[in-house]
Scaffold this motif. Sequence first.
Motif, mmCIF file in Angstrom:
data_model
loop_
_atom_site.group_PDB
_atom_site.id
_atom_site.type_symbol
_atom_site.label_atom_id
_atom_site.label_comp_id
_atom_site.label_asym_id
_atom_site.label_seq_id
_atom_site.Cartn_x
_atom_site.Cartn_y
_atom_site.Cartn_z
ATOM 1 N N LEU A 52 0.827 -1.211 0.000
ATOM 2 C CA LEU A 52 0.000 0.000 0.000
ATOM 3 C C LEU A 52 0.861 1.261 0.000
ATOM 4 O O LEU A 52 0.530 2.248 -0.660
ATOM 5 N N ASP A 53 1.986 1.239 0.727
ATOM 6 C CA ASP A 53 2.894 2.386 0.726
ATOM 7 C C ASP A 53 3.479 2.609 -0.667
ATOM 8 O O ASP A 53 3.604 3.750 -1.126
ATOM 9 N N ASN A 54 3.844 1.510 -1.358
ATOM 10 C CA ASN A 54 4.374 1.635 -2.713
ATOM 11 C C ASN A 54 3.324 2.180 -3.674
ATOM 12 O O ASN A 54 3.626 3.029 -4.518
ATOM 13 N N GLN A 55 2.090 1.723 -3.545
ATOM 14 C CA GLN A 55 1.025 2.225 -4.410
ATOM 15 C C GLN A 55 0.751 3.701 -4.148
ATOM 16 O O GLN A 55 0.509 4.464 -5.080
ATOM 17 N N ALA B 56 2.960 5.877 -3.080
ATOM 18 C CA ALA B 56 4.088 6.621 -3.651
ATOM 19 C C ALA B 56 3.944 6.731 -5.170
ATOM 20 O O ALA B 56 4.215 7.797 -5.749
ATOM 21 N N MET B 57 3.512 5.661 -5.818
ATOM 22 C CA MET B 57 3.325 5.710 -7.269
ATOM 23 C C MET B 57 2.204 6.667 -7.644
ATOM 24 O O MET B 57 2.339 7.448 -8.593
ATOM 25 N N ALA B 58 1.095 6.634 -6.919
ATOM 26 C CA ALA B 58 -0.018 7.538 -7.212
ATOM 27 C C ALA B 58 0.390 8.988 -6.999
ATOM 28 O O ALA B 58 0.038 9.866 -7.795
ATOM 29 N N THR B 59 1.153 9.245 -5.940
ATOM 30 C CA THR B 59 1.632 10.606 -5.679
ATOM 31 C C THR B 59 2.538 11.068 -6.811
ATOM 32 O O THR B 59 2.431 12.206 -7.274
ATOM 33 N N GLY B 60 3.414 10.194 -7.273
ATOM 34 C CA GLY B 60 4.302 10.544 -8.385
ATOM 35 C C GLY B 60 3.533 10.837 -9.656
ATOM 36 O O GLY B 60 3.856 11.780 -10.387
ATOM 37 N N ILE B 61 2.508 10.047 -9.936
ATOM 38 C CA ILE B 61 1.697 10.280 -11.137
ATOM 39 C C ILE B 61 0.960 11.612 -11.031
ATOM 40 O O ILE B 61 0.923 12.397 -11.982
ATOM 41 N N LEU B 62 0.387 11.891 -9.862
ATOM 42 C CA LEU B 62 -0.340 13.151 -9.696
ATOM 43 C C LEU B 62 0.591 14.354 -9.780
ATOM 44 O O LEU B 62 0.215 15.401 -10.318
ATOM 45 N N GLU B 63 1.803 14.225 -9.265
ATOM 46 C CA GLU B 63 2.749 15.337 -9.324
ATOM 47 C C GLU B 63 3.290 15.552 -10.734
ATOM 48 O O GLU B 63 3.752 16.637 -11.061
ATOM 49 N N SER B 64 3.251 14.512 -11.577
ATOM 50 C CA SER B 64 3.764 14.652 -12.938
ATOM 51 C C SER B 64 2.765 15.313 -13.881
ATOM 52 O O SER B 64 3.117 15.667 -15.001
ATOM 53 N N ILE B 65 1.525 15.496 -13.451
ATOM 54 C CA ILE B 65 0.522 16.173 -14.276
ATOM 55 C C ILE B 65 0.889 17.651 -14.348
ATOM 56 O O ILE B 65 1.082 18.304 -13.324
ATOM 57 N N PRO B 66 1.023 18.189 -15.563
ATOM 58 C CA PRO B 66 1.406 19.607 -15.675
ATOM 59 C C PRO B 66 0.324 20.534 -15.126
ATOM 60 O O PRO B 66 -0.871 20.225 -15.178
ATOM 61 N N GLN B 67 0.769 21.639 -14.586
ATOM 62 C CA GLN B 67 -0.156 22.628 -14.034
ATOM 63 C C GLN B 67 -0.878 23.344 -15.163
ATOM 64 O O GLN B 67 -0.354 23.511 -16.266
#
Length: 62
Positions: free
Chosen positions: A31-34, A36-47
């Motif tokens: 769950l921690d890995n998932q 972290a992956m979701a956070t990385g995907i959300l942060e990679s979305i351009p503003q």
Amino acid sequence: MDVSQITSLAIGLDNLDLGNKINTLVLKKSLDNQQAMATGILESIPQLPANPAIGRNINTTA
């Protein structure tokens, strides 16, 4: 109840408890890995740009 049966039962319950603890730790790590992956995907979305109309509309009248 025989003493050997009590010992066997105690060992079986201890092994079951250990297995549950291991499974819980593996689930937590997964769950921690998932997360972290979701956070990385959300942060990679351009503003979005300051003006939301820029880059979203096509001028077809020119």
